[in-house]
Structure formats: C-alpha cells, structure tokens
Design a protein around this motif. Structure first.
Motif, PDB file in Angstrom:
ATOM      1  N   SER A   1     -38.982 -24.906 -92.013  1.00  0.00           N
ATOM      2  CA  SER A   1     -39.758 -24.016 -92.841  1.00  0.00           C
ATOM      3  C   SER A   1     -40.990 -24.559 -93.419  1.00  0.00           C
ATOM      4  N   ILE A   2     -42.126 -24.261 -93.358  1.00  0.00           N
ATOM      5  CA  ILE A   2     -43.249 -24.577 -93.803  1.00  0.00           C
ATOM      6  C   ILE A   2     -43.654 -23.272 -94.614  1.00  0.00           C
ATOM      7  N   GLU A   3     -43.859 -23.176 -95.873  1.00  0.00           N
ATOM      8  CA  GLU A   3     -44.381 -21.848 -96.556  1.00  0.00           C
ATOM      9  C   GLU A   3     -43.176 -20.805 -96.120  1.00  0.00           C
ATOM     10  N   GLN A   4     -43.795 -19.727 -95.703  1.00  0.00           N
ATOM     11  CA  GLN A   4     -42.997 -18.570 -95.335  1.00  0.00           C
ATOM     12  C   GLN A   4     -42.738 -18.542 -93.702  1.00  0.00           C
ATOM     13  N   PHE A   5     -43.285 -19.672 -93.093  1.00  0.00           N
ATOM     14  CA  PHE A   5     -43.196 -19.727 -91.602  1.00  0.00           C
ATOM     15  C   PHE A   5     -41.987 -20.646 -91.237  1.00  0.00           C
ATOM     16  N   ILE A   6     -41.381 -20.325 -90.258  1.00  0.00           N
ATOM     17  CA  ILE A   6     -40.240 -21.174 -89.434  1.00  0.00           C
ATOM     18  C   ILE A   6     -40.846 -21.468 -88.117  1.00  0.00           C
ATOM     19  N   ILE A   7     -40.649 -22.902 -87.803  1.00  0.00           N
ATOM     20  CA  ILE A   7     -41.292 -23.363 -86.638  1.00  0.00           C
ATOM     21  C   ILE A   7     -39.940 -23.935 -85.802  1.00  0.00           C
ATOM     22  N   ASP A   8     -39.989 -23.738 -84.365  1.00  0.00           N
ATOM     23  CA  ASP A   8     -38.913 -23.922 -83.641  1.00  0.00           C
ATOM     24  C   ASP A   8     -38.542 -25.388 -83.800  1.00  0.00           C
ATOM     25  N   PHE A   9     -39.456 -26.296 -83.445  1.00  0.00           N
ATOM     26  CA  PHE A   9     -39.075 -27.709 -83.775  1.00  0.00           C
ATOM     27  C   PHE A   9     -40.483 -28.284 -84.549  1.00  0.00           C
ATOM     28  N   TYR A  10     -40.018 -29.505 -85.351  1.00  0.00           N
ATOM     29  CA  TYR A  10     -41.045 -29.855 -86.131  1.00  0.00           C
ATOM     30  C   TYR A  10     -40.773 -31.381 -86.461  1.00  0.00           C
ATOM     31  N   SER A  11     -41.779 -32.495 -86.360  1.00  0.00           N
ATOM     32  CA  SER A  11     -41.568 -33.539 -86.810  1.00  0.00           C
ATOM     33  C   SER A  11     -42.594 -33.831 -88.110  1.00  0.00           C
ATOM     34  N   PRO A  12     -41.970 -33.860 -89.256  1.00  0.00           N
ATOM     35  CA  PRO A  12     -42.511 -34.008 -90.564  1.00  0.00           C
ATOM     36  C   PRO A  12     -43.274 -35.563 -90.431  1.00  0.00           C
ATOM     37  N   GLN A  13     -42.862 -36.417 -89.880  1.00  0.00           N
ATOM     38  CA  GLN A  13     -43.539 -37.686 -89.839  1.00  0.00           C
ATOM     39  C   GLN A  13     -45.022 -37.577 -89.088  1.00  0.00           C
ATOM     40  N   LEU A  14     -44.834 -36.788 -88.043  1.00  0.00           N
ATOM     41  CA  LEU A  14     -46.143 -36.459 -87.388  1.00  0.00           C
ATOM     42  C   LEU A  14     -47.013 -35.274 -87.603  1.00  0.00           C
ATOM     43  N   LYS A  15     -46.250 -34.739 -88.133  1.00  0.00           N
ATOM     44  CA  LYS A  15     -46.760 -33.195 -88.508  1.00  0.00           C
ATOM     45  C   LYS A  15     -47.052 -32.284 -87.101  1.00  0.00           C
ATOM     46  N   LEU A  16     -46.019 -32.545 -86.164  1.00  0.00           N
ATOM     47  CA  LEU A  16     -46.288 -32.088 -85.241  1.00  0.00           C
ATOM     48  C   LEU A  16     -45.170 -30.805 -84.975  1.00  0.00           C
ATOM     49  N   ALA A  17     -45.538 -29.587 -84.437  1.00  0.00           N
ATOM     50  CA  ALA A  17     -44.754 -28.577 -84.362  1.00  0.00           C
ATOM     51  C   ALA A  17     -44.880 -28.100 -82.761  1.00  0.00           C
TER      52      ALA A  17
ATOM     53  N   GLU B   1     -48.249  -9.556 -80.893  1.00  0.00           N
ATOM     54  CA  GLU B   1     -47.812 -11.017 -81.083  1.00  0.00           C
ATOM     55  C   GLU B   1     -48.577 -12.235 -80.721  1.00  0.00           C
ATOM     56  N   LYS B   2     -49.453 -12.114 -79.828  1.00  0.00           N
ATOM     57  CA  LYS B   2     -50.362 -13.082 -79.660  1.00  0.00           C
ATOM     58  C   LYS B   2     -51.365 -13.224 -80.808  1.00  0.00           C
ATOM     59  N   ASP B   3     -51.923 -12.071 -81.512  1.00  0.00           N
ATOM     60  CA  ASP B   3     -52.603 -12.143 -82.817  1.00  0.00           C
ATOM     61  C   ASP B   3     -51.949 -12.951 -83.870  1.00  0.00           C
ATOM     62  N   TYR B   4     -50.574 -12.370 -84.023  1.00  0.00           N
ATOM     63  CA  TYR B   4     -49.873 -12.845 -85.323  1.00  0.00           C
ATOM     64  C   TYR B   4     -49.761 -14.462 -84.882  1.00  0.00           C
ATOM     65  N   ASP B   5     -49.330 -14.887 -83.840  1.00  0.00           N
ATOM     66  CA  ASP B   5     -48.958 -16.250 -83.618  1.00  0.00           C
ATOM     67  C   ASP B   5     -50.193 -17.132 -83.782  1.00  0.00           C
ATOM     68  N   ALA B   6     -51.353 -16.691 -83.494  1.00  0.00           N
ATOM     69  CA  ALA B   6     -52.732 -17.433 -83.385  1.00  0.00           C
ATOM     70  C   ALA B   6     -52.984 -17.470 -85.204  1.00  0.00           C
ATOM     71  N   TRP B   7     -52.910 -16.289 -86.031  1.00  0.00           N
ATOM     72  CA  TRP B   7     -53.078 -16.185 -87.200  1.00  0.00           C
ATOM     73  C   TRP B   7     -52.142 -17.408 -87.890  1.00  0.00           C
ATOM     74  N   ARG B   8     -50.677 -17.164 -87.571  1.00  0.00           N
ATOM     75  CA  ARG B   8     -49.700 -17.970 -87.904  1.00  0.00           C
ATOM     76  C   ARG B   8     -50.196 -19.624 -87.847  1.00  0.00           C
ATOM     77  N   GLN B   9     -50.467 -19.858 -86.538  1.00  0.00           N
ATOM     78  CA  GLN B   9     -50.598 -21.105 -86.148  1.00  0.00           C
ATOM     79  C   GLN B   9     -52.037 -21.759 -86.909  1.00  0.00           C
ATOM     80  N   ASN B  10     -52.904 -20.980 -87.157  1.00  0.00           N
ATOM     81  CA  ASN B  10     -54.245 -21.306 -87.752  1.00  0.00           C
ATOM     82  C   ASN B  10     -53.818 -21.488 -89.335  1.00  0.00           C
ATOM     83  N   LYS B  11     -52.738 -20.636 -89.867  1.00  0.00           N
ATOM     84  CA  LYS B  11     -52.509 -20.866 -91.168  1.00  0.00           C
ATOM     85  C   LYS B  11     -51.790 -22.332 -91.453  1.00  0.00           C
TER      86      LYS B  11
END
Length: 105
Positions: free
Chosen positions: A27-43, A56-66
C-alpha cells in the motif's frame, strides 16, 4: 492473488532478482500495488481482463500518475504476457532492476 500474479511472485520473492526484496499487495496512500520494491521504488502490476475496459484503463493511468508523483516507477504486464512468455517478462523486470541499481550508485 490471480494465477498470473502467483506465477510472477514465485520468481521474484525471496530476493531472486538481483537480491532485491519485493513485497506483494503493498500500500501507498490508498492504492495497493501488486508487487513493490521500496528500495528501488519499483512497482510491478499484472493486469487481467478487468483492466481492458476504457474506464479501467483511465483509472489505471490516473492511479499510476499519482504514484509516479511519489517517484514510483512502473512495469505493467498483462496476464497474457505472463502466461505466453514469462521468461520475457522476467527478463524485462531483471533489466529494469539492473538499470535502477546502476543509477543508484
């Protein structure tokens, strides 16, 4: 987790890629990422059929942007990519991890 996510998790957990730890359902803020490396900040996101609608594509793009505003870098794959050529998906993940590690030195 979906079957495609389980497949990827089996290859990236326990520091199997360049000794980098990935967490699942992070979790980052209200978002849940499938897999994440905090060390690299890679989702890493694995998108199933529900992500194919325009809404869903629009939501994913907005979420990714955030999340990118926090410095998070994204790799996004479809279930079909995972099932059809998991070796290529893992190669791309490995190359991205390598590139980020080099940039941190």
């Amino acid at each position: 987790m979906t079957h495609a996510e389980v497949l990827i998790w089996n290859y990236i957990r326990r520091r199997q890629i360049h000794d980098i730890r990935f967490r699942r359902q992070f979790s980052i803020e209200q978002f849940i990422i499938d897999f994440y490396s905090p060390q690299l900040k890679l989702a890493i996101e694995i998108d199933g059929l529900t992500h194919l609608t325009d809404e869903e594509k629009d939501y994913d793009a907005w979420r990714q942007n955030k999340l990118e505003e926090y410095g998070v870098k994204f790799l996004r794959f479809t279930n079909e990519e995972v099932y059809g050529n998991i070796n290529e998906v893992l190669r791309i993940i490995s190359l991205e991890v390598e590139a980020i590690l080099k940039s941190l030195k």
